[in-house]
Design a protein around this motif. Structure first.
Motif, PDB file in Angstrom:
ATOM      1  N   ALA A   1     -22.301  46.316 100.204  1.00 37.49           N
ATOM      2  CA  ALA A   1     -21.569  46.727 101.409  1.00 37.49           C
ATOM      3  C   ALA A   1     -20.581  47.836 101.093  1.00 37.49           C
ATOM      4  CB  ALA A   1     -20.856  45.540 102.023  1.00 37.49           C
ATOM      5  N   GLU A   2     -20.157  47.892  99.838  1.00 35.66           N
ATOM      6  CA  GLU A   2     -19.155  48.901  99.473  1.00 35.66           C
ATOM      7  C   GLU A   2     -19.755  50.286  99.239  1.00 35.66           C
ATOM      8  OE1 GLU A   2     -17.205  46.859  96.276  1.00 35.66           O
ATOM      9  OE2 GLU A   2     -15.491  46.327  97.533  1.00 35.66           O
ATOM     10  N   LYS A   3     -21.056  50.293  98.949  1.00 39.90           N
ATOM     11  CA  LYS A   3     -21.694  51.604  98.714  1.00 39.90           C
ATOM     12  C   LYS A   3     -21.630  52.493  99.952  1.00 39.90           C
ATOM     13  CE  LYS A   3     -24.718  50.098  95.036  1.00 39.90           C
ATOM     14  NZ  LYS A   3     -26.065  49.526  94.820  1.00 39.90           N
ATOM     15  N   PRO A   4     -22.208  52.026 101.104  1.00 40.12           N
ATOM     16  CA  PRO A   4     -22.104  52.893 102.300  1.00 40.12           C
ATOM     17  C   PRO A   4     -20.664  53.125 102.724  1.00 40.12           C
ATOM     18  CG  PRO A   4     -22.962  50.730 102.896  1.00 40.12           C
ATOM     19  CD  PRO A   4     -22.930  50.783 101.398  1.00 40.12           C
ATOM     20  N   GLU A   5     -19.812  52.145 102.460  1.00 39.60           N
ATOM     21  CA  GLU A   5     -18.399  52.316 102.808  1.00 39.60           C
ATOM     22  C   GLU A   5     -17.811  53.488 102.020  1.00 39.60           C
ATOM     23  OE1 GLU A   5     -15.663  49.795 100.884  1.00 39.60           O
ATOM     24  OE2 GLU A   5     -14.315  49.640 102.590  1.00 39.60           O
ATOM     25  N   LYS A   6     -18.103  53.481 100.729  1.00 40.43           N
ATOM     26  CA  LYS A   6     -17.558  54.521  99.860  1.00 40.43           C
ATOM     27  C   LYS A   6     -18.081  55.896 100.296  1.00 40.43           C
ATOM     28  CE  LYS A   6     -16.938  55.498  94.935  1.00 40.43           C
ATOM     29  NZ  LYS A   6     -17.953  56.314  94.255  1.00 40.43           N
ATOM     30  N   GLU A   7     -19.395  55.943 100.538  1.00 39.37           N
ATOM     31  CA  GLU A   7     -20.002  57.217 100.937  1.00 39.37           C
ATOM     32  C   GLU A   7     -19.392  57.737 102.222  1.00 39.37           C
ATOM     33  OE1 GLU A   7     -24.327  57.223 101.275  1.00 39.37           O
ATOM     34  OE2 GLU A   7     -24.385  56.532  99.167  1.00 39.37           O
TER      35      GLU A   7
ATOM     36  N   GLN B   1     -15.852  53.232 110.253  1.00 38.70           N
ATOM     37  CA  GLN B   1     -15.028  52.047 110.422  1.00 38.70           C
ATOM     38  C   GLN B   1     -15.889  50.785 110.356  1.00 38.70           C
ATOM     39  OE1 GLN B   1     -11.656  52.207 110.402  1.00 38.70           O
ATOM     40  NE2 GLN B   1     -11.915  50.013 110.115  1.00 38.70           N
ATOM     41  N   ALA B   2     -17.082  50.881 110.906  1.00 37.80           N
ATOM     42  CA  ALA B   2     -17.989  49.721 110.867  1.00 37.80           C
ATOM     43  C   ALA B   2     -18.360  49.397 109.426  1.00 37.80           C
ATOM     44  CB  ALA B   2     -19.249  50.010 111.698  1.00 37.80           C
ATOM     45  N   PHE B   3     -18.607  50.431 108.631  1.00 35.18           N
ATOM     46  CA  PHE B   3     -18.918  50.205 107.207  1.00 35.18           C
ATOM     47  C   PHE B   3     -17.726  49.563 106.497  1.00 35.18           C
ATOM     48  CE2 PHE B   3     -22.199  53.800 107.341  1.00 35.18           C
ATOM     49  CZ  PHE B   3     -23.258  52.907 107.292  1.00 35.18           C
ATOM     50  N   ILE B   4     -16.537  50.072 106.805  1.00 38.30           N
ATOM     51  CA  ILE B   4     -15.330  49.540 106.166  1.00 38.30           C
ATOM     52  C   ILE B   4     -15.152  48.079 106.546  1.00 38.30           C
ATOM     53  CG2 ILE B   4     -12.813  49.662 106.122  1.00 38.30           C
ATOM     54  CD1 ILE B   4     -13.101  52.717 106.495  1.00 38.30           C
TER      55      ILE B   4
END
Ligand code: CA
Ligand code: CA
Length: 524
Positions: free
Chosen positions: A183-189, A360-363
């Motif tokens: 989940a953190e990968k797309p968040e980071k990107e 924001q959804a990714f976060i």
């Protein structure tokens, strides 16, 4: 129970056996009035009538058991009803009652009351009480032993359960860790993308501002408004002086124009502006320092160089968005600042706009995964701690049969005039002033400390708070048999070394079998 009975036996005989005054039953056969008397140390033999004649004949004083004649003699009181006793012969007829039967004062004019029966009664009572305490204490001890046996089995079961649970919780934590990382990968990107876009915007805005500044300066410099700035025109700005003589010479001006005699707006920005922007003073500003006048307040001109741009739509929007951003600010700031230190420029312009919906959804998704992972990790830590505690308790040395285990999670206090003493067995001892104040450690659990044959009769608590210019405080806890569990005394026999007494059924030894004659009235 046997003791008082045994005491009574010789006393019954004592009445019957005739012997000189002051002679014990054990020794009476040495005193045979039909024969001469031989001193007990064999030092002399004398006629029997010199026994108790108030003259010392024997070196060991054995011829005067009933008088004060020999300095080293001793007098035997029968003390019927209580305990027989030897007293030094100088206490015979000295006017003080030494024997409870009063026989030591037969010729002093003092009348001694016979208190042996009373003393005997009291002694028997206290012995009975002690025996009763031991009996009851030992009964309780057996219960404590049984209780611990059960509790220990349960704890062992619990431990096995926890150990099994730990395995699956560990797997769960690993799964949640993977989920979190995914989940953190797309968040980071997305966050990086957002950051990049924001930086590009900032850079573009900066270029635009510079272009505007340059354009304004160009207009100011182009006095004859022919669309070029000439060497002469540039020379109207002496602040652009490069050799420090306060005058911008023709040569200097030409150098600033990259050797040309004039420049148009485009090459002014590309080739000249950067070299002069820091020195250049706009003709619109009458003084060196920005003068805060009423109209100026509407425009941000405080900076060096001045940025005379009226608030654009963009900036107004930013201001509106500020509040919404503030919640995220901390998080974002730390990341942004961590990556690249920013030049000191207006704070409002540094603020990154809020994340778009997708980011924001990714976060949010990543945060939820983090929360779940952390929660599972905490549970695992709690479980590991429970396991450690259980393992420790199960393997602890609680006495030969675990009788002291019940003390493990308890604390006992004793309040004296000055202090409140607190004993948490197998953990610590502390002392706190009665009228408030912080506790002083008198030691933490060290080991069982009784003598080799009776190791479980004392505990040692060590490494307490250091004494001023002295050792660390320590405490020995002596365990005494009792029906209840309580701290009965605390003393400090030597500096910083404390002695505490704890009464507990666990310290009661098995009482000797009771005398058969007493069985009937001692039956519970
Ligand atoms: Ca004598
Ligand atoms: Ca006396």
């Amino acid at each position: 129970m046997l003791l008082p009975l045994l005491l009574l036996l010789p006393m019954c005989w004592a009445v019957e056996v005739k012997r000189p005054r002051g002679v014990s039953l054990t020794n009476h056969h040495f005193y045979d009035e039909s024969k001469p008397f031989t001193c007990l140390d064999g030092s002399a033999t004398i006629p029997f009538d010199q026994v108790n004649d108030d003259y010392c004949d024997c070196k060991d004083g054995s011829d005067e058991p009933g008088t004060a004649a020999c300095p080293n003699g001793s007098f035997h009181c029968t003390n019927t009803g209580y305990k027989p006793l030897y007293i030094p012969s100088n206490r015979v007829n000295d006017g003080v009652c030494d024997c409870c039967d009063g026989t030591d004062e037969y010729n002093s004019g003092i009348v001694c009351e016979n208190t042996c029966k009373e003393k005997g009664r009291k002694e028997r009572e206290s012995l009975q009480q002690m025996a009763e305490v031991t009996r009851e204490g030992f009964r309780l001890k057996k219960i404590l032993i049984e209780d611990w046996k059960k509790a220990r089995e349960e704890k062992q079961k619990k431990l096995i359960e926890l150990q099994a649970g730990k395995k699956s919780l560990e797997d769960q934590v690993e799964t949640l860790r993977t989920v979190k990382e995914e989940a953190e990968k797309p968040e980071k990107e997305a966050k990086e993308q957002h950051q990049r876009l924001w930086e590009e915007q900032l850079a573009a805005a900066k270029v635009q501002r510079e272009q505007e500044l340059a354009a304004d300066a160009f207009q100011e410099l182009d006095d004859d408004m022919d669309g070029t700035v000439s060497v002469t025109e540039l020379q109207t700005h002496p602040e652009l002086d490069t050799d420090g003589d306060g005058v911008l010479s023709e040569a200097e001006a030409q150098a600033l124009l990259s050797g040309d005699t004039q420049t148009d707006a485009t090459s002014f920005f590309d080739r000249v502006w950067a070299a002069i922007r820091d020195k250049y003073r706009s003709e619109a500003l009458p003084t060196d320092l920005p003068a805060p006048s009423a109209p100026d307040l509407t425009e941000p001109k405080e900076e060096q160089p001045p940025v005379p741009s009226p608030p654009t739509e963009e900036e107004e929007e930013e201001e509106e968005e500020e509040e919404a951003e503030e919640e995220e600010e901390e998080e974002e700031d730390s990341e942004v600042q961590g990556e690249q230190p920013k030049p000191a420029s207006p704070a409002e312009e540094d603020k990154m706009p809020p994340y778009d919906e997708q980011t924001q959804a990714f976060i949010d998704a990543a945060q939820e995964a983090r929360n779940k992972f952390e929660e599972a990790e905490r549970s695992l830590k709690d479980m590991e701690e429970s396991i450690r505690n259980l393992e420790q308790e199960i393997s602890f040395d609680f006495g030969p049969n675990g009788e002291f285990a019940y003390l493990y999670s308890q604390c006992y206090e004793l309040t004296t005039n000055e202090y409140v003493y607190r004993l948490c067995p197998f953990k610590l001892v502390s002392q706190k002033p009665k009228l408030g104040g912080s506790p002083t450690s008198l030691g933490t659990w060290g080991s069982w400390a009784g003598p080799e044959h009776d190791r479980f009769s004392a505990m040692k608590y060590e490494q307490g708070t250091g004494c001023w210019q002295g050792p660390n405080r320590s405490t020995t806890v002596r365990l005494l048999c009792g029906k209840e569990t309580m701290v009965t005394s605390t003393t400090e026999p030597s500096r910083c070394e404390y002695l505490m007494e704890l009464m507990t059924p666990a310290a009661c030894l098995e009482p000797p079998p009771e005398a058969p004659t007493e069985d009937d009235h001692d039956e519970l």
